[in-house]
Scaffold this active site. Sequence first.
Site, PDB file in Angstrom:
ATOM      1  N   TYR A  30      -3.711 -22.012  12.018  1.00  0.00           N
ATOM      2  CA  TYR A  30      -4.032 -22.460  10.648  1.00  0.00           C
ATOM      3  C   TYR A  30      -3.251 -23.729  10.304  1.00  0.00           C
ATOM      4  O   TYR A  30      -3.740 -24.593   9.577  1.00  0.00           O
ATOM      5  CB  TYR A  30      -3.722 -21.360   9.619  1.00  0.00           C
ATOM      6  N   THR A  83       5.066   2.790   3.985  1.00  0.00           N
ATOM      7  CA  THR A  83       6.493   3.082   4.219  1.00  0.00           C
ATOM      8  C   THR A  83       7.359   2.560   3.072  1.00  0.00           C
ATOM      9  O   THR A  83       8.577   2.731   3.102  1.00  0.00           O
ATOM     10  CB  THR A  83       6.984   2.460   5.547  1.00  0.00           C
ATOM     11  N   GLY A  84       6.722   1.919   2.100  1.00  0.00           N
ATOM     12  CA  GLY A  84       7.463   1.471   0.922  1.00  0.00           C
ATOM     13  C   GLY A  84       7.380   2.552  -0.136  1.00  0.00           C
ATOM     14  O   GLY A  84       6.667   3.544   0.013  1.00  0.00           O
ATOM     15  N   TYR A 123       2.571  -3.152  17.728  1.00  0.00           N
ATOM     16  CA  TYR A 123       3.487  -3.908  16.864  1.00  0.00           C
ATOM     17  C   TYR A 123       3.808  -5.272  17.480  1.00  0.00           C
ATOM     18  O   TYR A 123       3.616  -6.320  16.852  1.00  0.00           O
ATOM     19  CB  TYR A 123       4.762  -3.094  16.677  1.00  0.00           C
ATOM     20  N   LEU A 126       5.325  -9.738   4.424  1.00  0.00           N
ATOM     21  CA  LEU A 126       6.199  -8.745   5.052  1.00  0.00           C
ATOM     22  C   LEU A 126       5.476  -7.435   5.315  1.00  0.00           C
ATOM     23  O   LEU A 126       6.082  -6.495   5.855  1.00  0.00           O
ATOM     24  CB  LEU A 126       7.418  -8.453   4.144  1.00  0.00           C
ATOM     25  N   THR A 128      -3.066  -4.401  10.456  1.00  0.00           N
ATOM     26  CA  THR A 128      -2.198  -4.889   9.382  1.00  0.00           C
ATOM     27  C   THR A 128      -1.610  -6.243   9.747  1.00  0.00           C
ATOM     28  O   THR A 128      -1.620  -7.184   8.949  1.00  0.00           O
ATOM     29  CB  THR A 128      -1.081  -3.861   9.090  1.00  0.00           C
ATOM     30  N   ASP A 168      -4.045  -2.996   0.026  1.00  0.00           N
ATOM     31  CA  ASP A 168      -3.825  -3.056   1.468  1.00  0.00           C
ATOM     32  C   ASP A 168      -4.059  -4.489   1.948  1.00  0.00           C
ATOM     33  O   ASP A 168      -5.097  -5.076   1.605  1.00  0.00           O
ATOM     34  CB  ASP A 168      -4.811  -2.088   2.145  1.00  0.00           C
ATOM     35  N   VAL A 169      -3.153  -5.034   2.760  1.00  0.00           N
ATOM     36  CA  VAL A 169      -3.326  -6.433   3.205  1.00  0.00           C
ATOM     37  C   VAL A 169      -4.522  -6.634   4.121  1.00  0.00           C
ATOM     38  O   VAL A 169      -4.927  -7.774   4.344  1.00  0.00           O
ATOM     39  CB  VAL A 169      -2.092  -7.041   3.935  1.00  0.00           C
ATOM     40  N   ASN A 187       0.824  -1.216   0.000  1.00  0.00           N
ATOM     41  CA  ASN A 187       0.000   0.000   0.000  1.00  0.00           C
ATOM     42  C   ASN A 187       0.860   1.269   0.000  1.00  0.00           C
ATOM     43  O   ASN A 187       0.336   2.374   0.103  1.00  0.00           O
ATOM     44  CB  ASN A 187      -0.967   0.012   1.198  1.00  0.00           C
TER      45      ASN A 187
HETATM   46  P1  NAD Z   1       9.397  -1.325   5.700  1.00  0.00           P
HETATM   47  O1  NAD Z   1       8.569  -0.359   6.465  1.00  0.00           O
HETATM   48  O2  NAD Z   1      10.416  -0.785   4.758  1.00  0.00           O
HETATM   49  O3  NAD Z   1       8.486  -2.329   4.872  1.00  0.00           O
HETATM   50  C1  NAD Z   1       7.143  -2.614   5.171  1.00  0.00           C
HETATM   51  C2  NAD Z   1       6.353  -2.599   3.867  1.00  0.00           C
HETATM   52  O4  NAD Z   1       4.998  -2.973   4.140  1.00  0.00           O
HETATM   53  C3  NAD Z   1       6.302  -1.206   3.231  1.00  0.00           C
HETATM   54  O5  NAD Z   1       6.545  -1.300   1.843  1.00  0.00           O
HETATM   55  C4  NAD Z   1       4.872  -0.742   3.507  1.00  0.00           C
HETATM   56  O6  NAD Z   1       4.397   0.203   2.558  1.00  0.00           O
HETATM   57  C5  NAD Z   1       4.130  -2.062   3.488  1.00  0.00           C
HETATM   58  N1  NAD Z   1       2.871  -2.020   4.248  1.00  0.00           N
HETATM   59  C6  NAD Z   1       2.673  -1.555   5.497  1.00  0.00           C
HETATM   60  N2  NAD Z   1       1.378  -1.692   5.842  1.00  0.00           N
HETATM   61  C7  NAD Z   1       0.758  -2.291   4.785  1.00  0.00           C
HETATM   62  C8  NAD Z   1      -0.587  -2.679   4.536  1.00  0.00           C
HETATM   63  N3  NAD Z   1      -1.544  -2.501   5.450  1.00  0.00           N
HETATM   64  N4  NAD Z   1      -0.881  -3.238   3.336  1.00  0.00           N
HETATM   65  C9  NAD Z   1       0.077  -3.417   2.384  1.00  0.00           C
HETATM   66  N5  NAD Z   1       1.368  -3.051   2.576  1.00  0.00           N
HETATM   67  C10 NAD Z   1       1.698  -2.487   3.766  1.00  0.00           C
HETATM   68  O7  NAD Z   1      10.091  -2.272   6.790  1.00  0.00           O
HETATM   69  P2  NAD Z   1      11.089  -3.502   6.629  1.00  0.00           P
HETATM   70  O8  NAD Z   1      12.227  -3.266   7.539  1.00  0.00           O
HETATM   71  O9  NAD Z   1      11.343  -3.807   5.200  1.00  0.00           O
HETATM   72  O10 NAD Z   1      10.214  -4.674   7.286  1.00  0.00           O
HETATM   73  C11 NAD Z   1       9.584  -5.688   6.518  1.00  0.00           C
HETATM   74  C12 NAD Z   1       8.957  -6.709   7.453  1.00  0.00           C
HETATM   75  O11 NAD Z   1       9.963  -7.299   8.275  1.00  0.00           O
HETATM   76  C13 NAD Z   1       7.906  -6.120   8.389  1.00  0.00           C
HETATM   77  O12 NAD Z   1       6.848  -7.032   8.543  1.00  0.00           O
HETATM   78  C14 NAD Z   1       8.650  -5.980   9.702  1.00  0.00           C
HETATM   79  O13 NAD Z   1       7.793  -6.047  10.810  1.00  0.00           O
HETATM   80  C15 NAD Z   1       9.603  -7.154   9.642  1.00  0.00           C
HETATM   81  N6  NAD Z   1      10.789  -6.925  10.473  1.00  0.00           N
HETATM   82  C16 NAD Z   1      11.788  -6.099  10.065  1.00  0.00           C
HETATM   83  C17 NAD Z   1      12.875  -5.877  10.904  1.00  0.00           C
HETATM   84  C18 NAD Z   1      14.033  -5.011  10.488  1.00  0.00           C
HETATM   85  O14 NAD Z   1      14.918  -4.806  11.305  1.00  0.00           O
HETATM   86  N7  NAD Z   1      14.125  -4.493   9.288  1.00  0.00           N
HETATM   87  C19 NAD Z   1      12.937  -6.485  12.159  1.00  0.00           C
HETATM   88  C20 NAD Z   1      11.876  -7.303  12.551  1.00  0.00           C
HETATM   89  C21 NAD Z   1      10.815  -7.534  11.700  1.00  0.00           C
END
Ligand code: NAD
Length: 310
Positions: A157, A35-36, A143, A71, A90, A56-57, A32
């Site tokens: 599941y 943050t991407g 979170y 992710l 989410t 949106d998921v 969506n």
């Molecule tokens: P990020 O914020 O760059 O990526 C998250 C992505 O999800 C973004 O592109 C955002 O637009 C998308 N998003 C958010 N809400 C959404 C929704 N409702 N529908 C569709 N898309 C949605 O963060 P990241 O660091 O790339 O993290 C990716 C995943 O890994 C996340 O689930 C995060 O919780 C997990 N994670 C990351 C870290 C880290 O250190 N980078 C640590 C633990 C967990």
Amino acid sequence: MRILVTGGAGFLGSHLCERLLSEGHEVICLDNLFTGRKRNIAHLLENPYFEFVRHDVIDSFKFEVDQIYNLACPASPPHYQYNAIKTIKTSVMGAINCLGLAKRVRARVFQASTSEVYGDPLVHPQPESYWGHVNPIGARSCYDEGKRCAETLFFDYHRQNGVDIRIVRIFNTYGPRMLPNDGRVVSNFIVQALKGEDITVYGDGSQTRSFCYYSDLIEGFIRLMNKDEVIGPINIGNPGEFTMLELAQEVLGLVDSKSKIVHLDLPSDDPKQRQPDISEAKAKLGWEPTVSLREGLKETIDYFRNEIQL
Ligand code: NAD
Ligand code: UDP
């Protein structure tokens, strides 16, 4: 295979899409763009095996796929706290939608969980068997508890419907394609050092984290997703543990910056220590990190040097 990556336009998701395409798979990236950003995947849009879907998921979706990597979720505290209710929706509804789809099309489904499921841990380093020490009603709970509930849904599941699941618990990961305003510590310190601004250490800076470079993490994802006998949850992270003051000094040294360190208030429920126990990943996936903090920081500094000139 045809593979769905939710959150595929984010920091980690875009690297994962790239890796899957390089292995000859077809990739559907659903995001969506909270943050991407499209810029993370702009170089993939011309690839006939890559498809971007703005969605949106929390709303249902259907694709004929063989694998799903879930992710989608903002990962940085300022971003996930911006709309806490949306964050927990989410995690929970995103998990339900991915699991429902996996059940219907018999896809293997992967959950990006987090070291936050251990909260402010009383066991150190953290093995997968540790149930954690999480505040259910604090600023980070949307979170932490969202991700814990997603793990529960994955296992229910799996037990109830035989869905083929994988869960990885990611410890702090950094690298190119993080947003300059992401708000997490590595990007904050690097951007501040490059701009000559004060380095904002929260609290006295004695709290620790263990930082993994993105390429090591993605390798761990691929190994877990393609291993038949291991479903997780499994820790993937770099056991090298540093205080935030040590990280600040390291960044200052590598950037050769004149920035000064200032101390700001410690956010509530900020975990005091964090280090993954990766014995399971080593034994079951033959995985361990290969990129040192210094090497990874150098690459990330080069990326941000270009990024903040834009
Ligand atoms: P990020 O914020 O760059 O990526 C998250 C992505 O999800 C973004 O592109 C955002 O637009 C998308 N998003 C958010 N809400 C959404 C929704 N409702 N529908 C569709 N898309 C949605 O963060 P990241 O660091 O790339 O993290 C990716 C995943 O890994 C996340 O689930 C995060 O919780 C997990 N994670 C990351 C870290 C880290 O250190 N980078 C640590 C633990 C967990
Ligand atoms: N932190 C800091 N300065 C910043 C951003 C974060 O000192 O500008 C600290 C934060 O308080 C925490 C650690 O760095 O102790 C890691 O924070 P981050 O938000 O990157 O990840 P998380 O707390 O979710 O592990």
